[in-house]
Design a protein around this motif. Structure first.
Motif, PDB file in Angstrom:
ATOM      1  N   GLY A   1      40.581  46.252  33.767  1.00  0.00           N
ATOM      2  CA  GLY A   1      40.665  45.310  35.078  1.00  0.00           C
ATOM      3  C   GLY A   1      40.740  46.048  36.458  1.00  0.00           C
ATOM      4  O   GLY A   1      40.762  47.289  36.390  1.00  0.00           O
ATOM      5  N   ALA A   2      41.047  45.457  37.250  1.00  0.00           N
ATOM      6  CA  ALA A   2      41.187  45.820  38.743  1.00  0.00           C
ATOM      7  C   ALA A   2      42.322  44.973  39.421  1.00  0.00           C
ATOM      8  O   ALA A   2      42.582  43.776  39.092  1.00  0.00           O
ATOM      9  CB  ALA A   2      39.738  46.002  39.427  1.00  0.00           C
ATOM     10  N   ALA A   3      43.147  45.895  40.180  1.00  0.00           N
ATOM     11  CA  ALA A   3      44.217  45.068  40.914  1.00  0.00           C
ATOM     12  C   ALA A   3      44.086  45.675  42.512  1.00  0.00           C
ATOM     13  O   ALA A   3      43.656  46.936  42.704  1.00  0.00           O
ATOM     14  CB  ALA A   3      45.402  45.479  40.404  1.00  0.00           C
ATOM     15  N   ALA A   4      44.840  45.052  43.177  1.00  0.00           N
ATOM     16  CA  ALA A   4      44.622  45.449  44.641  1.00  0.00           C
ATOM     17  C   ALA A   4      45.899  45.096  45.396  1.00  0.00           C
ATOM     18  O   ALA A   4      46.599  43.950  45.106  1.00  0.00           O
ATOM     19  CB  ALA A   4      43.499  45.062  45.615  1.00  0.00           C
ATOM     20  N   LEU A   5      46.457  45.919  46.312  1.00  0.00           N
ATOM     21  CA  LEU A   5      47.478  45.561  47.354  1.00  0.00           C
ATOM     22  C   LEU A   5      47.107  45.314  48.545  1.00  0.00           C
ATOM     23  O   LEU A   5      46.525  46.167  49.389  1.00  0.00           O
ATOM     24  CB  LEU A   5      48.595  46.973  47.562  1.00  0.00           C
ATOM     25  CG  LEU A   5      49.367  46.910  48.385  1.00  0.00           C
ATOM     26  CD1 LEU A   5      50.564  45.812  48.100  1.00  0.00           C
ATOM     27  CD2 LEU A   5      50.295  48.256  48.443  1.00  0.00           C
TER      28      LEU A   5
ATOM     29  N   ILE B   1      50.648  42.346  42.160  1.00  0.00           N
ATOM     30  CA  ILE B   1      49.657  42.385  42.939  1.00  0.00           C
ATOM     31  C   ILE B   1      48.571  41.647  42.509  1.00  0.00           C
ATOM     32  O   ILE B   1      48.304  41.573  41.508  1.00  0.00           O
ATOM     33  CB  ILE B   1      49.076  43.915  43.586  1.00  0.00           C
ATOM     34  CG1 ILE B   1      48.850  44.536  42.208  1.00  0.00           C
ATOM     35  CG2 ILE B   1      50.141  44.335  44.338  1.00  0.00           C
ATOM     36  CD1 ILE B   1      48.189  45.868  42.450  1.00  0.00           C
ATOM     37  N   PRO B   2      47.663  40.741  43.240  1.00  0.00           N
ATOM     38  CA  PRO B   2      46.362  40.226  42.629  1.00  0.00           C
ATOM     39  C   PRO B   2      45.658  41.219  41.676  1.00  0.00           C
ATOM     40  O   PRO B   2      45.506  42.356  41.811  1.00  0.00           O
ATOM     41  CB  PRO B   2      45.569  39.761  43.821  1.00  0.00           C
ATOM     42  CG  PRO B   2      46.676  39.830  44.889  1.00  0.00           C
ATOM     43  CD  PRO B   2      47.241  40.911  44.684  1.00  0.00           C
ATOM     44  N   ALA B   3      45.205  40.802  40.490  1.00  0.00           N
ATOM     45  CA  ALA B   3      44.557  41.359  39.606  1.00  0.00           C
ATOM     46  C   ALA B   3      43.473  40.565  38.700  1.00  0.00           C
ATOM     47  O   ALA B   3      43.527  39.499  38.677  1.00  0.00           O
ATOM     48  CB  ALA B   3      45.642  42.286  38.552  1.00  0.00           C
TER      49      ALA B   3
ATOM     50  N   GLU C   1      38.619  38.499  42.515  1.00  0.00           N
ATOM     51  CA  GLU C   1      39.917  38.143  42.156  1.00  0.00           C
ATOM     52  C   GLU C   1      40.908  37.835  43.768  1.00  0.00           C
ATOM     53  O   GLU C   1      41.689  36.733  43.402  1.00  0.00           O
ATOM     54  CB  GLU C   1      40.548  39.209  41.534  1.00  0.00           C
ATOM     55  CG  GLU C   1      40.222  39.163  40.002  1.00  0.00           C
ATOM     56  CD  GLU C   1      40.550  37.746  39.219  1.00  0.00           C
ATOM     57  OE1 GLU C   1      41.241  37.171  39.506  1.00  0.00           O
ATOM     58  OE2 GLU C   1      39.738  37.680  38.225  1.00  0.00           O
ATOM     59  N   LEU C   2      40.492  38.641  44.521  1.00  0.00           N
ATOM     60  CA  LEU C   2      41.295  38.417  45.829  1.00  0.00           C
ATOM     61  C   LEU C   2      41.054  37.175  46.478  1.00  0.00           C
ATOM     62  O   LEU C   2      41.973  36.569  46.948  1.00  0.00           O
ATOM     63  CB  LEU C   2      41.124  39.583  46.942  1.00  0.00           C
ATOM     64  CG  LEU C   2      41.923  41.072  46.485  1.00  0.00           C
ATOM     65  CD1 LEU C   2      41.281  42.211  47.397  1.00  0.00           C
ATOM     66  CD2 LEU C   2      43.412  40.827  46.564  1.00  0.00           C
TER      67      LEU C   2
END
Length: 171
Positions: free
Chosen positions: A40-44, A69-71, A87-88
């Motif tokens: 997966g991927a996630a971001a602040l 954080i969104p992921a 996702e963001l």
């Protein structure tokens, strides 16, 4: 050290469970149950004024709301940066113009292959959310200091979120 056999026990929508036999460093054989996950991927997300945009999301696995954080899960052929950009927009209604890598983390190396790529998302352009029917997400805007206090207080318990916040704070 190598995998000798693999038997699929369960194939699901987001993960597979397999039973594997591995040759260990001392040449013995051991059986493991492993969750295979596409990653997966996630971001602040960082707003223009420097505040952070976290989310408060209901998570059935722990039967509670979790600050994170969104992921999202990587789709077949999707890059981590494309995944988190999607996702963001879906989860918080922002499209990032800039993504900066904070590296990656394995979510639970004892039994799971999930690798989560973590980013900082800046230069956010507001769009529309597109939540899935089973997603219950609320935006949560905080300062970095407040988010770090929430970690210390045990309010932010999600590992990828703690890691992203601490890596960002150390930049």
């Amino acid at each position: 050290m190598s995998k000798i056999t693999e038997e699929i026990i369960y194939q699901g929508r987001i993960l597979d469970l397999v039973s594997e036999v591995h040759l260990m460093p001392n040449n013995s054989e051991s059986r493991f149950e492993i969750i295979k996950h596409p990653g997966g991927a996630a971001a602040l997300p960082i707003l223009a004024d420097g505040r952070l945009l976290l989310i408060r999301q209901y998570r059935p696995a722990v039967e509670d709301y979790v600050y994170e954080i969104p992921a999202g899960r990587l789709e077949i052929g999707e890059t981590p940066s494309d995944c988190i950009a999607r996702e963001l927009e879906e989860e918080i209604g922002y499209r990032p113009k800039k993504l900066e890598s904070l590296g990656y983390v394995y979510s639970s190396v004892g039994f799971c292959t999930e690798k989560i790529f973590i980013f900082i998302a800046t230069e956010l352009e507001q769009t529309q959310t597109a939540l899935e029917p089973d997603e219950f997400i609320e935006p949560w805007i905080v300062t970095l200091d407040k988010a770090l206090e929430m970690i210390s207080a045990g309010t932010i318990t999600d590992a990828k979120t703690q890691l992203a916040l601490m890596r960002y704070a150390l930049k």
